[in-house]
Design a protein around this motif. Structure first.
Motif, PDB file in Angstrom:
ATOM      1  N   ARG A 395     -10.537   7.182   3.481  1.00  0.00           N
ATOM      2  CA  ARG A 395      -9.452   7.540   4.411  1.00  0.00           C
ATOM      3  C   ARG A 395      -9.920   7.279   5.830  1.00  0.00           C
ATOM      4  N   LYS A 398      -4.631   5.673   9.731  1.00  0.00           N
ATOM      5  CA  LYS A 398      -3.411   5.859   8.943  1.00  0.00           C
ATOM      6  C   LYS A 398      -3.545   5.337   7.519  1.00  0.00           C
ATOM      7  N   TRP A 399      -4.701   4.766   7.191  1.00  0.00           N
ATOM      8  CA  TRP A 399      -4.849   4.106   5.905  1.00  0.00           C
ATOM      9  C   TRP A 399      -5.599   4.959   4.885  1.00  0.00           C
ATOM     10  N   TYR A 401      -7.289   4.045   1.178  1.00  0.00           N
ATOM     11  CA  TYR A 401      -7.611   2.999   0.198  1.00  0.00           C
ATOM     12  C   TYR A 401      -8.266   3.653  -1.008  1.00  0.00           C
ATOM     13  N   ASP A 416      -0.086   3.451   3.616  1.00  0.00           N
ATOM     14  CA  ASP A 416       0.067   3.673   5.046  1.00  0.00           C
ATOM     15  C   ASP A 416       0.657   5.067   5.205  1.00  0.00           C
ATOM     16  N   THR A 418       1.233   6.887   7.723  1.00  0.00           N
ATOM     17  CA  THR A 418       2.188   7.083   8.815  1.00  0.00           C
ATOM     18  C   THR A 418       3.583   6.671   8.384  1.00  0.00           C
ATOM     19  N   ALA A 419       3.701   5.496   7.800  1.00  0.00           N
ATOM     20  CA  ALA A 419       5.007   5.000   7.361  1.00  0.00           C
ATOM     21  C   ALA A 419       5.429   5.583   6.020  1.00  0.00           C
ATOM     22  N   ASP A 420       4.440   5.995   5.216  1.00  0.00           N
ATOM     23  CA  ASP A 420       4.721   6.444   3.841  1.00  0.00           C
ATOM     24  C   ASP A 420       3.908   7.711   3.538  1.00  0.00           C
ATOM     25  N   GLU A 423       3.225   8.713  -0.036  1.00  0.00           N
ATOM     26  CA  GLU A 423       2.379   7.812  -0.835  1.00  0.00           C
ATOM     27  C   GLU A 423       3.127   7.278  -2.060  1.00  0.00           C
ATOM     28  N   PHE A 431      -0.724  -6.128   2.328  1.00  0.00           N
ATOM     29  CA  PHE A 431      -1.720  -6.219   3.393  1.00  0.00           C
ATOM     30  C   PHE A 431      -3.098  -6.522   2.799  1.00  0.00           C
ATOM     31  N   ILE A 434      -6.300  -6.041   5.114  1.00  0.00           N
ATOM     32  CA  ILE A 434      -6.677  -4.644   5.326  1.00  0.00           C
ATOM     33  C   ILE A 434      -7.345  -4.084   4.079  1.00  0.00           C
TER      34      ILE A 434
END
Length: 506
Positions: A395, A398-399, A401, A416, A418-420, A423, A431, A434
């Motif tokens: 972590r 904002k990512w 993995y 992401d 921030t956008a999701d 999850e 991406f 990334i």
């Protein structure tokens, strides 16, 4: 050192003990914990003159948890799929006057309170007190038969009707800011929240639960679930149909169980306040895992999703900057160096964690830490039951993995946050640069394909040893573990699957 000493006393409620990443301690599952002679931060504090006391849950050394729990972890690579838990459900007990639902935790809380009032107050040396609570774990589910698991969310009308409703917060924070409705606990916790600067964040309303305010998590269809998620959901008995009301009930009962936990913390703070120790005591409240509460079609833990891996960490006391919320990502491995830092004990340089003291005091870390600034990432890994692959979560920013097994046989996940924030969308393919960059960073921290292979070998060795120890009783014992309801339908099929797994080379 008398009561006027500037060295603070420390109260810790639920924490991690090693200061090292899992792959370094090789604590692969709930049975394979730390070695009995492992030197914890509490051992070092006792050596340096602290009076130490522990109450409650202390299962961080090897040898704990059920046979089912360890066998399920050892056999996770076997080609079968068996339900290992009872279907998650709720159970309302007692009446509106029934406060002490989790009696064992309350007994340990009482012991801790009495120790503060009868012993700690008279000490001429600094102390550290640990209280490990089982709440808000789900309760055992004996309805599921012999060797049952824990899938029951249990509370009383007292807690359901007094449960704080926090519509202003997201699901990862809804419960961590809650406070107890009990008068003493509420007053004590109000002090804690004020110190943490949370009074203006939460609109605390102590009334009957507004079920409509409880968020129903979105689910992916079973066919679109990540293969490890599907395995987890199936073994947790969550792939069947659940009504929205069932899900709401589970989440409401979970929040009520958290409110009861808050009340126990409130009793500790009240005892410190009543004895005059509060102003010179550091209080740390955290947890070893979260609760999915039906997010991602799962309950309990064993997941890298936020509901499971994102835990509360609240600190108050002398030297801690009041009314701040630290945005940095931190880890439970940071507890070890933090405890030593508070006690002014030299911190071993081989630890995975970093002291939280600079963050708590609002200082730039590179000004005070001999190791330099803390990393911008945190690592979490899991190798136990209810997943069919070792998994590693990185972590940063904002990512998030998540890599699995050897990095090739199971697809990674990238979210992401921030956008999701829920999850729901894996953007690893969208991406790729990334994902590749984060995988490279992860491999620089841990050689996870090699670790995964080591875990697989350990699992097989342990299972073979266990099987041989049972002799002719093997078939009967393995059939009657937590998965017995499925196993007994086709016992020969599942024994053959294990035999096939044992015959395969790594």
């Amino acid at each position: 050192m008398g009561p006027s000493s500037t060295i603070p006393r420390i109260i810790l409620v639920n924490a991690m003990w090693s200061g090292l990443f899992t792959h370094l301690t090789e604590s692969w599952n709930n049975f394979k914990g730390l070695d009995p002679d492992y030197v914890t931060w509490m051992d070092l504090m006792e050596k340096h003159g602290y009076r130490t006391q522990k109450y409650g849950k202390l299962d961080y050394t090897s040898g704990h948890h059920s046979v089912s729990n360890r066998v399920e972890a050892w056999t996770r690579d076997v080609d079968f799929l068996l339900r290992q838990e009872g279907r998650p459900m709720v159970n309302l007990t007692g009446d509106r006057k029934h406060v002490r639902v989790m009696e064992a935790d309350w007994r340990n809380t009482d012991k801790a309170v009495n120790w503060i009032k009868e012993e700690a107050v008279n000490l001429t040396q600094p102390f550290v007190l640990y209280l490990g609570l089982n709440l808000p774990h789900p309760y055992p589910s004996p309805y599921a038969g012999e060797n049952f698991g824990s899938s029951t969310f249990l509370t009383s009308p007292y807690w359901l009707e007094k449960e704080p409703v926090l519509p202003c917060l997201g699901p990862a924070q809804e419960w961590s800011c809650g406070c107890s409705p009990g008068e003493r606990a509420a007053q004590a916790l109000e002090l804690l929240w004020r110190n943490l600067g949370l009074s203006s964040v939460c609109q605390r309303r102590f009334s009957e639960v507004n079920y409509e305010a409880i968020k129903i998590p979105k689910w992916s269809s079973l066919s679109l679930m990540h293969p490890v998620d599907y395995y987890s959901s199936y073994t947790k008995n969550c792939t069947g149909k659940f009504t929205k009301q069932e899900v709401r009930n589970i989440r409401a009962f979970y929040y009520a169980m958290c409110a009861e936990t808050d009340a126990m913390l409130g009793e500790i703070i009240s005892a410190l306040r009543d004895t005059g120790l509060l102003k010179k005591t550091v209080v740390i409240f955290t947890a070893d895992h979260g609760e999915l509460a039906m997010e991602h079609r799962q309950f309990y833990k064993m997941s890298m999703y936020e509901g499971s891996s994102h835990v509360p960490l609240l600190v108050m006391g002398p030297g801690v900057k009041a009314q701040q919320q630290v945005p940095d990502v931190v880890s439970l491995v940071d507890i070890y160096p933090t405890m030593l830092d508070i006690a002014r004990i030299p911190v071993p340089q081989n630890l995975s964690g970093y002291s939280l003291i600079p963050l708590l005091r609002g200082k730039a870390e590179n000004e005070v830490s001999p190791r330099g600034p803390r990393p911008s990432w945190v690592l979490s890994e899991f190798h136990g039951c209810n997943v069919n692959s070792s998994m590693y979560m990185l972590r940063t920013g904002k990512w998030k993995y998540i890599a699995y097994s050897d990095g090739r046989s199971v697809l990674p996940q990238l979210f992401d946050l921030t956008a999701d924030p829920d999850e729901l969308t894996n953007v690893a393919i969208k991406f790729p640069l990334i994902a590749h960059s984060l995988d490279k960073l992860l491999r620089s921290i841990v050689n996870y394909p090699k670790v995964s292979s080591s875990v697989q070998q350990y699992n097989k060795r342990q299972f073979i040893s266990w099987k041989q120890s049972l002799g002719q009783n093997y078939s009967n014992v393995i059939a009657n573990l937590r998965w017995h309801q499925d196993w007994l339908k086709e016992p020969k099929k599942y024994e053959n699957a294990i035999d096939k797994w044992l015959s395969q080379s790594q």
